[in-house]
Design an enzyme around this catalytic site. Structure first.
Site, short mmCIF file in Angstrom:
data_model
loop_
_atom_site.label_atom_id
_atom_site.label_comp_id
_atom_site.label_asym_id
_atom_site.label_seq_id
_atom_site.Cartn_x
_atom_site.Cartn_y
_atom_site.Cartn_z
N SER A 171 21.80 13.38 -1.29
CA SER A 171 22.93 13.08 -2.15
C SER A 171 22.44 13.00 -3.60
CB SER A 171 23.59 11.79 -1.68
OG SER A 171 24.91 11.73 -2.10
N ASP A 438 30.75 17.83 5.17
CA ASP A 438 30.50 16.88 4.09
C ASP A 438 31.22 17.32 2.82
OD1 ASP A 438 29.51 15.25 2.12
OD2 ASP A 438 27.50 16.11 2.13
N HIS A 463 27.34 14.20 5.59
CA HIS A 463 26.46 13.92 4.46
C HIS A 463 25.07 13.51 4.94
CE1 HIS A 463 26.40 13.43 0.17
NE2 HIS A 463 26.10 12.14 0.19
#
Ligand SMILES: *[C@@H]1O[C@H](CO)[C@@H](O)[C@H](O)[C@H]1NC(C)=O
Ligand SMILES: *[C@@H]1O[C@H](CO)[C@@H](O)[C@H](O)[C@H]1NC(C)=O
Ligand SMILES: *[C@@H]1O[C@H](CO)[C@@H](O)[C@H](O)[C@H]1NC(C)=O
Ligand SMILES: *[C@@H]1O[C@H](CO)[C@@H](O)[C@H](O)[C@H]1NC(C)=O
Ligand SMILES: *[C@@H]1O[C@H](CO)[C@@H](O)[C@H](O)[C@H]1NC(C)=O
Ligand SMILES: *[C@@H]1O[C@H](CO)[C@@H](O)[C@H](O)[C@H]1NC(C)=O
Ligand SMILES: CC(=O)N[C@H]1CO[C@H](CO)[C@@H](O)[C@@H]1O
Length: 494
Positions: A171, A438, A463
């Site tokens: 991320s 995601d 994710h």
């Protein structure tokens, strides 16, 4: 967002009126804590390094202490060094103790493992508080400069300067892993940048569109979206009468009376209930633990099954049932839709405040560098159009001050993309795994950029799924992605 976003939720204050899921960031950070396996683990010791407060002002000699962990239990002298980069949450040593993917790679390649906390998150406090003035030293560029200094310091201290170094992140910290390689190619030999939204964008409308597609891929199919849309339309209608407001207050367990003339409360209400779906879609079925394994058994099928369950009542009541499930799961007494309460809490400056858990710092970064607003401006999605871009921009000003306006943020986003390259980044030895369900993948590298900058598409995962410990029922393409990354690392460290 590295694996780093490791979360230490148990030490957080128990009273929380901020929403669990804000601007795409769950409490604790965007990468959750991995589940520990049964075998005994020894907890690594916290270590500290002294860092400059401002790497870009030679006259400013102030320093602060940054937290990190070392695990040499897999290290074979001369082997690679794995640098796991902390993101927008507290560091958690479970990333070293659990059999997470990078640890498996470390076992395979005899790597030394390092976990480094991001400035302003967890226990790494560069300033006395989190006031707007203090937060001026919070940026991805300062964080990368911290990493560069850390890398050289540890390199000399442990005599591993000339080993091969590989960066990991997921991320936001996935961005940092890739950007570390781009900005400091002499300090790191390769990077695994999982689910990294490398393109900064103000009006991130694609997010809700991917949520829509992901919900449509549930067992309930497109009916899930159709019923959400029907519920939202009904909600808007009910908000026009006092009777309707009372009904909504009751079924959504809102903390106090709803006053529909308070526009920001209404926007907040819509944003919060759509957040119920966003959070679940973003983390669907991964092997992650939030707040002691709470909530990880809620999948998009769970929510969509509720949305098509006629025994619960009309779509509005089903939408409310999803909300009730999420309130129960996160042990929240009632749904606080008050915009002023949220802003008051976000304006707290103490490190002890619930906002300083990371929410305040992360939202600051969105207001200065990234945007990433999951606005309801997207046309083709079921959640209505009640939390537009202006709602997110208003929060920047209300929390941090008038100077954080659309003009300054637009300029900030532009320099982020100019600085790092956005989707046109130029580098080598970087891999970008992404998950099809995601929502963040929409701002990521989705196609191979070159022979040595590749994308790995993992159909059906959410994710950062490839970073968590393996499960027996993981999708074959997820298992394959882990293997492909392992082989790439093998090439980079030759
Ligand atoms: C440091 O590592 C190098 C190999 O990279 C080795 O030749 C040297 O002896 C080491 N120095 C110390 C002080 O251990
Ligand atoms: C609702 O909000 C409006 C606008 O702030 C205010 O004038 C009004 O008094 C409020 N109504 C109630 C019942 O609190
Ligand atoms: C999830 O697990 C918890 C604890 O095991 C359980 O109480 C809850 O009913 C489960 N929720 C769902 C939706 O399966
Ligand atoms: C924050 O909490 C710590 C530990 O609970 C306490 O020692 C400290 O005094 C508190 N600081 C403030 C500013 O409230
Ligand atoms: C945000 O993007 C959407 C979709 O491209 C567009 O329709 C909308 O007008 C944009 N909103 C703003 C405030 O620019
Ligand atoms: C935004 O803030 C900047 C910096 O304070 C200021 O110069 C500019 O005039 C503001 N723009 C708007 C549209 O308010
Ligand atoms: C969801 C998503 O954007 N996935 C992309 C990941 O990367 C592959 C290329 O390897 C794309 O085809 C996918 O669209």
């Amino acid at each position: 967002m590295g694996y780093l976003l490791c979360v230490f939720l148990t030490v957080l204050p128990s009273v929380f009126s901020l929403p669990y899921f804000m601007n795409g960031r769950p409490r604790g950070g965007m990468v959750g804590v991995p589940v520990l396996s049964e075998r005994p683990h020894t907890e690594p010791q916290e270590q500290w390094i002294s860092q400059r407060l401002d790497h870009y002002n030679d006259a400013d000699l102030r320093t602060w202490q940054q937290r990190y962990y070392i695990d040499d239990s897999h290290y074979i002298a001369g082997g690679p060094v794995f640098l796991n980069i902390g993101g927008e949450g507290p560091l958690n040593s479970k990333w070293l103790m659990a059999e997470t993917t990078w640890i498996q790679y470390a076992m395979k390649y005899g790597a030394l493992c390092l976990l480094v906390e991001h400035r302003y998150y967890g226990k790494s406090h560069p300033t006395v508080d989190v006031s707007t003035d203090s937060l001026q030293y919070l940026s991805s560029e300062q964080a990368l400069a911290d990493l560069a200094y850390f890398r050289n310091y540890i390199g000399e201290k442990l005599n591993i300067t000339n080993n091969k170094w590989i960066a990991f992140g997921g991320s936001y910290s996935g961005n940092l892993a890739a950007w570390f390689r781009i900005k400091y190619p002499h300090l790191v030999d390769g990077a695994v940048a999982t689910s990294a939204p490398v393109l900064a964008k103000l009006n991130f409308t694609e997010y809700l569109e991917v949520v829509r597609d992901s919900l449509a891929s549930s067992k309930a199919g497109e009916a899930c979206n159709k019923n959400i849309q029907a519920a939202v339309i009904d909600m808007q209608k009910k908000l026009q009468t006092t009777e309707g407001e009372k009904l909504l207050q009751n079924i959504f367990q809102v903390c106090g009376p709803i006053n529909s003339t308070e526009l920001k409360d209404v926007q907040n209400f819509h944003s919060l209930v759509s957040g119920n779906f966003e959070g679940v879609v973003q983390y669907n079925r991964d092997n992650r633990e939030f707040e002691g394994a709470v909530g990880t058994n809620i999948t998009l099928d769970t929510l969509c099954d509720i949305m098509v369950d006629e025994s619960i009542g009309d779509p509005l009541h089903r939408y409310a049932a999803v909300n009730t499930l999420m309130l129960q799961t996160y042990q929240t007494k009632c749904l606080d839709i008050s915009y002023d309460n949220m802003i008051q809490e976000m304006r707290q400056n103490s490190w002890n405040s619930s906002a300083a858990e990371g929410g305040k710092q992360w939202v600051y970064q969105t207001c200065t560098e990234f945007g990433y607003y999951q606005t309801s401006d997207a046309i083709n999605q079921p959640f209505g159009h009640n939390f537009p871009l202006s709602f997110s921009l208003q929060q920047c000003q209300d929390i941090y001050g008038k100077q954080f306006n659309q003009t300054t943020l637009t300029a900030g986003i532009k320099s982020t993309n100019t600085n790092y390259g956005g989707l046109g980044l130029k580098t080598n030895n970087v891999v970008f795994p992404n998950g099809s369900i995601d929502p963040w993948h929409a701002l990521g590298i989705t196609q191979d950029v070159s022979q040595s900058v590749t994308a790995i598409y993992i159909k059906g995962t959410a994710h950062c799924a490839n970073m968590y410990p393996e499960k027996a029922d993981d999708l074959p393409q997820l298992k394959q992605a882990r293997k492909t990354i392992e082989i790439l690392i093998g090439k980079w460290i030759q």
